[in-house]
Design an enzyme around this catalytic site. Structure first.
Site, PDB file in Angstrom:
ATOM      1  N   CYS A 250       0.863  -1.177   0.000  1.00 23.93           N
ATOM      2  CA  CYS A 250       0.000   0.000   0.000  1.00 23.93           C
ATOM      3  C   CYS A 250       0.899   1.226   0.000  1.00 23.93           C
ATOM      4  CB  CYS A 250      -0.885  -0.039   1.251  1.00 23.93           C
ATOM      5  SG  CYS A 250      -1.851   1.465   1.480  1.00 23.93           S
TER       6      CYS A 250
ATOM      7  N   CYS B  38      -2.330  15.269   2.911  1.00 25.38           N
ATOM      8  CA  CYS B  38      -3.514  15.225   2.058  1.00 25.38           C
ATOM      9  C   CYS B  38      -4.323  16.491   2.313  1.00 25.38           C
ATOM     10  CB  CYS B  38      -4.355  14.000   2.418  1.00 25.38           C
ATOM     11  SG  CYS B  38      -5.779  13.743   1.324  1.00 25.38           S
TER      12      CYS B  38
ATOM     13  N   CYS C 155     -10.879  14.602   5.263  1.00 27.77           N
ATOM     14  CA  CYS C 155     -11.839  13.651   5.840  1.00 27.77           C
ATOM     15  C   CYS C 155     -11.686  13.617   7.366  1.00 27.77           C
ATOM     16  CB  CYS C 155     -11.619  12.245   5.257  1.00 27.77           C
ATOM     17  SG  CYS C 155     -11.897  12.187   3.479  1.00 27.77           S
TER      18      CYS C 155
ATOM     19  N   CYS D  20      -9.643  10.754   9.321  1.00 24.33           N
ATOM     20  CA  CYS D  20      -8.355  10.333   8.751  1.00 24.33           C
ATOM     21  C   CYS D  20      -7.180  11.101   9.339  1.00 24.33           C
ATOM     22  CB  CYS D  20      -8.398  10.514   7.233  1.00 24.33           C
ATOM     23  SG  CYS D  20      -6.870  10.035   6.418  1.00 24.33           S
TER      24      CYS D  20
ATOM     25  N   GLY E  43      -2.573  10.563   1.129  1.00 26.26           N
ATOM     26  CA  GLY E  43      -2.779  11.391  -0.050  1.00 26.26           C
ATOM     27  C   GLY E  43      -3.989  10.975  -0.869  1.00 26.26           C
ATOM     28  N   GLU E  44      -4.391  11.875  -1.769  1.00 22.18           N
ATOM     29  CA  GLU E  44      -5.494  11.602  -2.686  1.00 22.18           C
ATOM     30  C   GLU E  44      -4.898  11.422  -4.088  1.00 22.18           C
ATOM     31  OE1 GLU E  44      -8.789  10.870  -2.866  1.00 22.18           O
ATOM     32  OE2 GLU E  44      -8.348  10.911  -4.999  1.00 22.18           O
TER      33      GLU E  44
ATOM     34  N   SER F 148      -7.571   4.118  -4.841  1.00 21.91           N
ATOM     35  CA  SER F 148      -8.690   4.519  -3.997  1.00 21.91           C
ATOM     36  C   SER F 148      -8.842   6.040  -4.012  1.00 21.91           C
ATOM     37  CB  SER F 148      -8.429   4.033  -2.569  1.00 21.91           C
ATOM     38  OG  SER F 148      -9.489   4.396  -1.722  1.00 21.91           O
TER      39      SER F 148
ATOM     40  N   LEU G  41     -16.630   5.722   0.312  1.00 19.76           N
ATOM     41  CA  LEU G  41     -18.015   6.212   0.362  1.00 19.76           C
ATOM     42  C   LEU G  41     -18.375   6.708   1.765  1.00 19.76           C
ATOM     43  CD1 LEU G  41     -20.361   6.414  -1.660  1.00 19.76           C
ATOM     44  CD2 LEU G  41     -21.228   4.273  -0.719  1.00 19.76           C
ATOM     45  N   HIS G  42     -18.368   5.804   2.708  1.00 26.54           N
ATOM     46  CA  HIS G  42     -18.500   6.114   4.142  1.00 26.54           C
ATOM     47  C   HIS G  42     -19.831   6.710   4.591  1.00 26.54           C
ATOM     48  CE1 HIS G  42     -14.385   4.963   4.173  1.00 26.54           C
ATOM     49  NE2 HIS G  42     -13.893   6.097   3.757  1.00 26.54           N
TER      50      HIS G  42
ATOM     51  N   ASN H  70     -10.535   2.778  12.047  1.00 28.73           N
ATOM     52  CA  ASN H  70      -9.354   2.755  12.892  1.00 28.73           C
ATOM     53  C   ASN H  70      -9.386   3.975  13.787  1.00 28.73           C
ATOM     54  OD1 ASN H  70      -7.060   0.884  12.854  1.00 28.73           O
ATOM     55  ND2 ASN H  70      -7.180   1.116  10.629  1.00 28.73           N
TER      56      ASN H  70
ATOM     57  N   CYS I 150      -3.842   4.954   8.180  1.00 29.86           N
ATOM     58  CA  CYS I 150      -2.924   5.738   7.367  1.00 29.86           C
ATOM     59  C   CYS I 150      -2.581   7.059   8.033  1.00 29.86           C
ATOM     60  CB  CYS I 150      -3.443   5.976   5.955  1.00 29.86           C
ATOM     61  SG  CYS I 150      -5.194   6.112   5.786  1.00 29.86           S
TER      62      CYS I 150
END
Ligand code: SAH
Length: 343
Positions: free
Chosen positions: A104, A111, A115, A118, A158-159, A190, A214-215, A289, A332
């Site tokens: 990964c 980022c 969110c 995160c 990151g995005e 992702s 999505l979440h 998490n 992350c």
């Protein structure tokens, strides 16, 4: 100095021609960089000393410094903290599965998506990674474990869609048969849902898997967790997903972090099932998490299974993700953040 590891083989051939070298030199250099995974021109022993000298004055070979590795006692997952040449740090994770080694990788330092659950986004985005710096994470881990990496997920910090061109170049390089030769089918990207980039990616007709974070199943709930939902509505997002499926034939996945009392009720399952059916997506469920700063708590195992069953009853398949590396700053951005806080 030019970043030689970010060049495709055909770009490297052009560069060699411009330097007055034979184009086949490009093939030799490319193999040293992307198959033998060396980090200096001196190691390229089938090139003349004069050429190696010339290359070192024109190009740099990016390299990462391994600052820390945490190895999970539960499942052998390894979490790496790497230092880039400018001193910034990124995280990468190795997960060992029966079907092979999966890495990964991060696509940015930090980022800017914001969110709420995160850890990667807490300090904002410092910069995007070059294609070479995404490759280096895989190369460094390959050398570290002395085993082949067969799967790549761009799900670290990151995005990726916020670093679109470098992402595409990275995919070109990592799937090149003259390099690591990882199958497009074994690559997952992702995104939190950047609609124009999802459509742009669809138009490239790659065989990679696209995962959508999505979440939440309504615009209102999603806005409370993910600022990107203010920019693109769920209906725009799912339209882009359908377009991706139509153009590539690749089934999408929805990533869904279950947060206790926030998005884990039967009504949420109802909403998610409708969206997943609309675009034929598979749902990955993962209890969130916990990150100290966010205050969110994971949904219990029992309720997670109930959520999975509720989706099933509505005709939607899902997988409860094994929480790998729970004992080692799993989420992350957590390892990097802890290190920065210590400083
Ligand atoms: N920016 C991209 C990829 C990086 S995040 C994206 O948003 O998809 C990788 C995945 O981890 C995303 O699905 C993200 O929503 C999820 N994630 C982030 N923090 C998390 C946490 N604390 N618990 C569970 N999943 C989390």
């Amino acid at each position: 100095m030019k970043d030689i590891k970010s060049l495709t083989l055909s770009q490297l051939k052009e560069e060699m021609t411009a330097l007055g070298e034979k184009p086949f030199r490009a093939g030799q250099i490319y193999k040293w960089l992307h198959v033998k995974l060396v980090s200096s021109f001196d190691e390229m022993t089938d090139l003349s000393a004069a050429l190696r000298e010339k290359l070192s004055s024109e190009y740099e070979i990016t390299d990462l410094k391994k600052l820390e590795v945490q190895i999970s006692k539960d499942d052998g997952t390894r979490k790496y903290l790497f230092e880039l040449s400018d001193g910034n740090t990124v995280e990468s994770v190795l997960m060992r599965y029966h079907h092979g080694n999966s890495v990964c990788i991060s696509s940015q330092v930090g980022c800017r998506m914001g969110c709420k659950f995160c850890a990667s986004t807490i300090g904002g985005c410092i910069r995007s990674l070059e294609p070479s710096e995404m490759l280096d994470q895989i190369y460094k881990i390959t050398n570290d474990i002395n085993e082949r990496v067969s799967n790549v997920v761009v799900m670290g910090m990151g995005e990726p869609m916020d670093n679109f061109d470098n992402l595409i170049r990275f995919i070109t390089l990592v799937t090149d048969e003259n390099g690591l030769n990882i199958s497009q089918r074994n690559i997952t990207v992702s995104t939190c849902g950047l609609v124009p980039e999802i459509r742009k990616l669809a138009d490239l007709h790659l065989s990679i898997t696209l995962a959508i974070s999505l979440h939440a199943g309504t615009d209102e709930k999603r806005k409370a967790l993910m600022p990107i939902a203010n920019k693109y509505s769920l209906s725009e997002l799912t339209d882009a997903c359908s377009y991706y499926f139509k153009e590539t034939g690749r089934r999408l996945t929805f990533e869904y972090a279950l947060i206790a009392g926030v998005n884990d009720k039967p009504k949420d399952a109802d909403e998610i099932a409708a969206l997943a059916r609309k675009v034929s997506a598979h749902v990955n469920l993962i209890p969130v998490n916990p990150v100290t700063e966010t205050g969110f708590k994971p949904t219990s195992g029992r309720e997670t299974n109930a959520f999975k069953q509720a989706l099933e009853q509505r005709g939607v398949n899902s997988t409860v993700r094994r929480e790998m590396g729970r004992d080692i700053d799993g989420a992350c951005g957590q390892l990097r953040k802890r290190k920065l806080d210590e400083k």
